[in-house]
Scaffold this active site. Structure first.
Site: not given
Ligand code: NAP
Length: 316
Positions: A175, A188
């Site tokens: 991120s 985070y």
């Molecule tokens: N959204 C943003 O603004 C943003 C910006 C920059 C970077 N990112 C990065 O992009 C990535 C994906 O984020 P997202 O926006 O798609 O978030 P999200 O919609 O909340 O998805 C997070 C995913 O991680 C899984 N997860 C969480 N804890 C887990 C665990 N202990 N074991 C296995 N799986 C787990 C969740 O599945 P379950 O809950 O079913 O386990 C879910 O599939 C992350 O690394 C985040 O930091 C996001």
């Protein structure tokens, strides 16, 4: 020997200049892309959010098999079914990446049931959206265990076989907050900063390993449930009656998860080590390196990053 060293030193700046020009030209020209037809891709957190789009994009771009890891069976099952219907073999397994024993156990099951993983995508993460004092200790530990340590365990589980095969790729969805942290998400941001150090170290460590590479993606705010409620550009100059949100509502709209996924798969295929999304985020990193703190604070106030987590709701 000394003459040789002196020549190398003199040539060094020329060599650097050559690499910069070459990289700039290559970024403009269509480059050769890695074929994915033999790749077995495992995505942590592949059931929803960016992970779900990554799974669909890898399948669309020709990956042989896609494996999803996560904790919520419903999302994993739905995504796996959608991908299988599109014609790509897809499997899912319940695995909490924070649980080291479970990661090693499920990695063994994956190897036996599906085969060797050749592309590992560390995408799973959580955010609690609280300040240090408002966070309970368990939540603070949890985000470090999932967002940072989870990558240690998955990489330790799958990298050795990639090195044996001399074929593999480790991807991290990091991120931009790893480089430009905000208040209200201290755990985070810390976990993402250490995850970035992990990837930088791994990328350098793998320089001598033919056929095995790394890609780290640093996206800006993306439109998933993770940062639901967060609002950027809401700096109100009350005394002037001006709100930067009203003035520039579309200056930095959130990224679409499908765009993050598509750019990530492209970067893997092009063997790109670091990808900033959007590319303008490079400016943020450069500005941070030389601007006085007082100017940086003004930028944070103007862009609303200073208070953006006040409206945070997150995944409900
Ligand atoms: N959204 C943003 O603004 C943003 C910006 C920059 C970077 N990112 C990065 O992009 C990535 C994906 O984020 P997202 O926006 O798609 O978030 P999200 O919609 O909340 O998805 C997070 C995913 O991680 C899984 N997860 C969480 N804890 C887990 C665990 N202990 N074991 C296995 N799986 C787990 C969740 O599945 P379950 O809950 O079913 O386990 C879910 O599939 C992350 O690394 C985040 O930091 C996001």
């Amino acid at each position: 020997m000394e003459l040789k060293s002196a020549c190398r030193m003199l040539l060094f700046p020329v060599q650097m200049f050559y690499y910069i020009v070459r990289a700039s030209l290559f970024s403009l020209l269509p480059s050769r892309r890695k074929d994915l037809s033999k790749e077995v891709v495992l995505i942590t957190g592949g059931g929803r959010g960016i992970g779900r789009h990554l799974a669909k994009e890898f399948a669309k771009q020709g990956a042989r098999k896609v494996i999803l890891w996560g904790r919520t069976e419903k999302c994993l099952k739905e995504t796996a079914e959608e991908i299988s219907l599109s014609g790509t073999e897809c499997h899912y397994f319940i695995c909490d990446v924070a649980n080291r024993e479970e990661v090693y156990k499920q990695a063994k099951v994956v190897r036996e049931k599906v085969g060797d993983v050749t592309i590992l995508v560390n995408n799973a993460a959580v955010v609690h959206g609280k300040s240090l004092m408002d966070s309970d200790d368990d939540s603070l530990l949890k985000s470090q265990h999932i967002n940072t340590m989870g990558q240690f365990w998955t990489t330790k589980a799958f990298l050795p076989r990639m090195l044996e095969l001399q074929h593999g790729h480790v991807v991290c969805i990091n991120s931009i907050l790893s480089q430009s942290p905000i208040p209200g998400a201290i755990d985070y941001c810390t976990s993402k900063a250490s995850s970035l150090a992990f990837m930088e170290s791994l990328t350098l460590g793998l320089l001598d390993c033919p056929g095995v590479g790394c890609t780290t993606v640093l996206p800006f705010h993306t439109n998933t449930e993770m940062f639901q409620g967060m609002r950027l550009f809401v700096y109100n100059c009350c005394h002037l009656g001006i709100s930067t949100y009203n003035m520039f509502p579309h200056l930095f709209p959130p990224l679409k998860p499908e765009v993050v996924a598509q750019r990530t798969v492209d970067a893997v295929r092009a063997d790109k080590a670091f990808l900033y999304l959007p590319w303008t985020m490079h400016a943020l990193v450069i500005l941070k390196s030389f601007m006085p703190q007082v100017a940086l604070e003004e930028i944070h106030k103007f862009s609303g990053t200073y208070t953006c987590m006040n409206t945070f709701k997150g995944r409900t």
